[in-house]
Write a protein that holds these residues in place. Sequence first.
Motif, PDB file in Angstrom:
ATOM      1  N   PRO A  14      45.326  18.677  35.534  1.00 28.74           N
ATOM      2  CA  PRO A  14      46.684  18.636  34.980  1.00 28.74           C
ATOM      3  C   PRO A  14      47.410  17.342  35.344  1.00 28.74           C
ATOM      4  O   PRO A  14      47.460  16.975  36.521  1.00 28.74           O
ATOM      5  CB  PRO A  14      47.383  19.826  35.651  1.00 28.74           C
ATOM      6  N   PRO A  15      47.965  16.645  34.353  1.00 27.95           N
ATOM      7  CA  PRO A  15      48.704  15.408  34.654  1.00 27.95           C
ATOM      8  C   PRO A  15      49.844  15.634  35.642  1.00 27.95           C
ATOM      9  O   PRO A  15      50.162  14.775  36.444  1.00 27.95           O
ATOM     10  CB  PRO A  15      49.258  14.989  33.289  1.00 27.95           C
ATOM     11  N   VAL A  16      50.470  16.821  35.569  1.00 26.21           N
ATOM     12  CA  VAL A  16      51.609  17.080  36.436  1.00 26.21           C
ATOM     13  C   VAL A  16      51.195  17.184  37.905  1.00 26.21           C
ATOM     14  O   VAL A  16      51.992  16.951  38.809  1.00 26.21           O
ATOM     15  CB  VAL A  16      52.360  18.349  35.960  1.00 26.21           C
ATOM     16  N   SER A  17      49.945  17.531  38.158  1.00 20.71           N
ATOM     17  CA  SER A  17      49.469  17.592  39.552  1.00 20.71           C
ATOM     18  C   SER A  17      48.171  16.798  39.669  1.00 20.71           C
ATOM     19  O   SER A  17      47.185  17.279  40.209  1.00 20.71           O
ATOM     20  CB  SER A  17      49.255  19.048  39.972  1.00 20.71           C
ATOM     21  N   TRP A  18      48.215  15.579  39.115  1.00 20.72           N
ATOM     22  CA  TRP A  18      47.024  14.723  39.001  1.00 20.72           C
ATOM     23  C   TRP A  18      46.327  14.492  40.344  1.00 20.72           C
ATOM     24  O   TRP A  18      45.120  14.521  40.442  1.00 20.72           O
ATOM     25  CB  TRP A  18      47.433  13.384  38.396  1.00 20.72           C
ATOM     26  N   TRP A  19      47.101  14.249  41.386  1.00 17.78           N
ATOM     27  CA  TRP A  19      46.523  13.954  42.693  1.00 17.78           C
ATOM     28  C   TRP A  19      46.396  15.204  43.562  1.00 17.78           C
ATOM     29  O   TRP A  19      46.149  15.101  44.755  1.00 17.78           O
ATOM     30  CB  TRP A  19      47.356  12.903  43.434  1.00 17.78           C
ATOM     31  N   SER A  20      46.613  16.384  42.973  1.00 16.92           N
ATOM     32  CA  SER A  20      46.593  17.588  43.793  1.00 16.92           C
ATOM     33  C   SER A  20      45.426  18.515  43.513  1.00 16.92           C
ATOM     34  O   SER A  20      44.863  19.086  44.439  1.00 16.92           O
ATOM     35  CB  SER A  20      47.892  18.382  43.613  1.00 16.92           C
ATOM     36  N   GLU A  21      45.080  18.718  42.239  1.00 18.34           N
ATOM     37  CA  GLU A  21      44.046  19.723  41.986  1.00 18.34           C
ATOM     38  C   GLU A  21      43.292  19.480  40.693  1.00 18.34           C
ATOM     39  O   GLU A  21      43.780  18.828  39.781  1.00 18.34           O
ATOM     40  CB  GLU A  21      44.660  21.128  41.973  1.00 18.34           C
ATOM     41  N   ILE A  22      42.091  20.037  40.674  1.00 17.19           N
ATOM     42  CA  ILE A  22      41.265  20.031  39.463  1.00 17.19           C
ATOM     43  C   ILE A  22      40.688  21.435  39.297  1.00 17.19           C
ATOM     44  O   ILE A  22      40.648  22.206  40.253  1.00 17.19           O
ATOM     45  CB  ILE A  22      40.094  19.013  39.545  1.00 17.19           C
ATOM     46  N   ARG A  23      40.260  21.738  38.075  1.00 19.11           N
ATOM     47  CA  ARG A  23      39.578  23.013  37.850  1.00 19.11           C
ATOM     48  C   ARG A  23      38.132  22.738  37.459  1.00 19.11           C
ATOM     49  O   ARG A  23      37.862  21.799  36.707  1.00 19.11           O
ATOM     50  CB  ARG A  23      40.266  23.798  36.726  1.00 19.11           C
ATOM     51  N   VAL A  24      37.212  23.525  37.998  1.00 16.54           N
ATOM     52  CA  VAL A  24      35.803  23.367  37.648  1.00 16.54           C
ATOM     53  C   VAL A  24      35.281  24.670  37.034  1.00 16.54           C
ATOM     54  O   VAL A  24      35.879  25.725  37.203  1.00 16.54           O
ATOM     55  CB  VAL A  24      34.926  22.985  38.872  1.00 16.54           C
ATOM     56  N   ASP A  25      34.169  24.546  36.320  1.00 14.98           N
ATOM     57  CA  ASP A  25      33.653  25.700  35.580  1.00 14.98           C
ATOM     58  C   ASP A  25      32.698  26.565  36.416  1.00 14.98           C
ATOM     59  O   ASP A  25      31.701  27.064  35.907  1.00 14.98           O
ATOM     60  CB  ASP A  25      32.949  25.222  34.301  1.00 14.98           C
ATOM     61  N   ARG A  26      32.968  26.694  37.674  1.00 12.95           N
ATOM     62  CA  ARG A  26      32.191  27.590  38.551  1.00 12.95           C
ATOM     63  C   ARG A  26      33.156  28.518  39.279  1.00 12.95           C
ATOM     64  O   ARG A  26      34.244  28.069  39.672  1.00 12.95           O
ATOM     65  CB  ARG A  26      31.400  26.801  39.600  1.00 12.95           C
ATOM     66  N   GLY A  27      32.747  29.763  39.466  1.00  9.66           N
ATOM     67  CA  GLY A  27      33.646  30.705  40.114  1.00  9.66           C
ATOM     68  C   GLY A  27      32.920  31.666  41.027  1.00  9.66           C
ATOM     69  O   GLY A  27      31.822  31.363  41.520  1.00  9.66           O
ATOM     70  N   THR A  28      33.527  32.828  41.240  1.00 11.61           N
ATOM     71  CA  THR A  28      32.927  33.804  42.164  1.00 11.61           C
ATOM     72  C   THR A  28      31.533  34.223  41.711  1.00 11.61           C
ATOM     73  O   THR A  28      30.685  34.543  42.531  1.00 11.61           O
ATOM     74  CB  THR A  28      33.814  35.062  42.270  1.00 11.61           C
ATOM     75  N   LYS A  29      31.323  34.197  40.384  1.00 17.94           N
ATOM     76  CA  LYS A  29      29.996  34.578  39.876  1.00 17.94           C
ATOM     77  C   LYS A  29      28.910  33.602  40.338  1.00 17.94           C
ATOM     78  O   LYS A  29      27.727  33.918  40.310  1.00 17.94           O
ATOM     79  CB  LYS A  29      30.018  34.635  38.349  1.00 17.94           C
ATOM     80  N   ASP A  30      29.337  32.401  40.711  1.00 22.68           N
ATOM     81  CA  ASP A  30      28.383  31.392  41.196  1.00 22.68           C
ATOM     82  C   ASP A  30      28.387  31.305  42.716  1.00 22.68           C
ATOM     83  O   ASP A  30      27.819  30.379  43.282  1.00 22.68           O
ATOM     84  CB  ASP A  30      28.740  30.027  40.601  1.00 22.68           C
ATOM     85  N   GLY A  31      29.088  32.229  43.350  1.00 23.55           N
ATOM     86  CA  GLY A  31      29.091  32.272  44.814  1.00 23.55           C
ATOM     87  C   GLY A  31      30.165  31.427  45.466  1.00 23.55           C
ATOM     88  O   GLY A  31      30.109  31.173  46.671  1.00 23.55           O
ATOM     89  N   LEU A  32      31.153  30.969  44.693  1.00 19.20           N
ATOM     90  CA  LEU A  32      32.204  30.132  45.289  1.00 19.20           C
ATOM     91  C   LEU A  32      33.263  30.990  45.978  1.00 19.20           C
ATOM     92  O   LEU A  32      33.573  32.097  45.527  1.00 19.20           O
ATOM     93  CB  LEU A  32      32.873  29.278  44.204  1.00 19.20           C
ATOM     94  N   ARG A  33      33.803  30.437  47.056  1.00 17.15           N
ATOM     95  CA  ARG A  33      34.878  31.118  47.783  1.00 17.15           C
ATOM     96  C   ARG A  33      35.921  30.081  48.209  1.00 17.15           C
ATOM     97  O   ARG A  33      35.588  28.903  48.372  1.00 17.15           O
ATOM     98  CB  ARG A  33      34.318  31.788  49.053  1.00 17.15           C
ATOM     99  N   PRO A  34      37.162  30.529  48.404  1.00 21.51           N
ATOM    100  CA  PRO A  34      38.173  29.574  48.877  1.00 21.51           C
ATOM    101  C   PRO A  34      37.750  28.950  50.210  1.00 21.51           C
ATOM    102  O   PRO A  34      37.178  29.630  51.067  1.00 21.51           O
ATOM    103  CB  PRO A  34      39.418  30.447  49.061  1.00 21.51           C
ATOM    104  N   GLY A  35      38.019  27.684  50.379  1.00 21.55           N
ATOM    105  CA  GLY A  35      37.695  26.995  51.623  1.00 21.55           C
ATOM    106  C   GLY A  35      36.446  26.138  51.536  1.00 21.55           C
ATOM    107  O   GLY A  35      36.234  25.262  52.375  1.00 21.55           O
ATOM    108  N   MET A  36      35.613  26.394  50.523  1.00 19.01           N
ATOM    109  CA  MET A  36      34.380  25.610  50.410  1.00 19.01           C
ATOM    110  C   MET A  36      34.714  24.159  50.028  1.00 19.01           C
ATOM    111  O   MET A  36      35.695  23.896  49.332  1.00 19.01           O
ATOM    112  CB  MET A  36      33.461  26.220  49.347  1.00 19.01           C
ATOM    113  N   GLY A  37      33.890  23.246  50.477  1.00 18.46           N
ATOM    114  CA  GLY A  37      34.119  21.833  50.207  1.00 18.46           C
ATOM    115  C   GLY A  37      33.555  21.415  48.857  1.00 18.46           C
ATOM    116  O   GLY A  37      32.602  22.015  48.357  1.00 18.46           O
ATOM    117  N   ALA A  38      34.167  20.386  48.279  1.00 16.99           N
ATOM    118  CA  ALA A  38      33.655  19.823  47.024  1.00 16.99           C
ATOM    119  C   ALA A  38      33.344  18.357  47.274  1.00 16.99           C
ATOM    120  O   ALA A  38      34.150  17.652  47.887  1.00 16.99           O
ATOM    121  CB  ALA A  38      34.683  19.968  45.921  1.00 16.99           C
TER     122      ALA A  38
END
Lengths: 152, 254
Positions: free
Chosen positions: B109-133
């Motif tokens: 999102p341009p409004v939060s350009w330096w803050s966050e991105i969204r990726v196409d992987r989720g809990t179904k792929d084993g992701l959890r909050p806190g994991m590194g990217a």
Amino acid sequence: MWVLWLAFLARDLLQVALSGVLPVPDFTVLALSWLAVSRCRDPEGLFLPAFAAGLIWDLRWTAIPGMTAVTYILAAATIAWFWARMSPGRGKPVLFFLLVYLAHLVVSSLPFLLFRHGEGGFSVSVAQQAMALVCVLALTALYIWSGRTSHE
Amino acid sequence: MGRAGTRYWIFFLGTLFLGLILAAVSPGSLLSDKAMDLAGWVMKFPEWPARALRNAVMRTVDLAAGEKALRERIDRLEKENLSLRGLLQTTINFGTGPELREGHVTMRPPVSWWSEIRVDRGTKDGLRPGMGAIQDGALVGRVSRVEPNSSWIELLTSPSLYIPVVVEETRDLGVLNGEGNGNVWLLYIPAEKELRVGMGISTALVSEQLPPGIPIGKIVAAGDEIGGYRLYRLALTAELSRLYRVKIVTGGKP
């Protein structure tokens, strides 16, 4: 109205395919401009589709639901209003080109102007406008070819 | 004003006000996040040909450049490096061990350009909050929110993300924090410590989800001294302006 959704889909697919490679012009606003010119006497039917297309785009790409929707509605209303008040004449293709290009310039530059950053920043914004220029020229050629004016 | 005129104003003002109200109140709301995730999930289907084409072209280009084997080797070495760093620096049990899962950036999102991105992987792929990217082996941020099919990653440049880090040459511990405009600072280094420009920064042991030793960047300048601690400006190793794919460090304990 299928032109609008076709343009929306084309832009979305190109955005996915060319993300980070080439900037994609806003085909949706180009299609919307075309429709606003052809329906300048009764443009109210454009507002809901314009709102929907803008909202879906915002939900998919900009994360500010409503921002693009508002710009699309304003672009459609302005172009229709302006076109409906013009007298028929030989200079209409030039005015068509200027109106459509201006609409694209304003709508597509808004995120850059508001946030001052984005994918590649200013240079990408300029490249996007340059690519849009080609598209608007093609659209103007199509307009001349079709002989479509609101007064004829 | 005739019926057509009334109809015009109803549609024009109705849609315009609805758009303005949405733009004013919805960014950052839970409902808007859910709607964005839904839109991303629905659009995944018509977008599939474009994504497949993009991936095919990238694979062909890689192949033509003779890079495919090299990329596979880098992937293997990245994974091995993560495991070795974890083993070397800590005795914690990472469970199944760190794994890397690639995700495409589907929204920034341009409004939060330096803050966050969204990726196409989720809990179904084993992701959890806190994991590194990571991007090319360097940390770019941490998973902040997870949906079944997508996740949001808070970037290192975000002003609300604090990551414990270590200066590789001196083993001094500090905290990394973004400014929200692309700048990143190293905090809480005692003023009497004299860190030099060029020193490397990597993750310190924080949790059992983010392995220690992941490269982050280098010190590029010393900043002000505040309350006996000196700030240091960092240059990130990852290229946040060209963020199209990331790898999520999965595995570890929840």
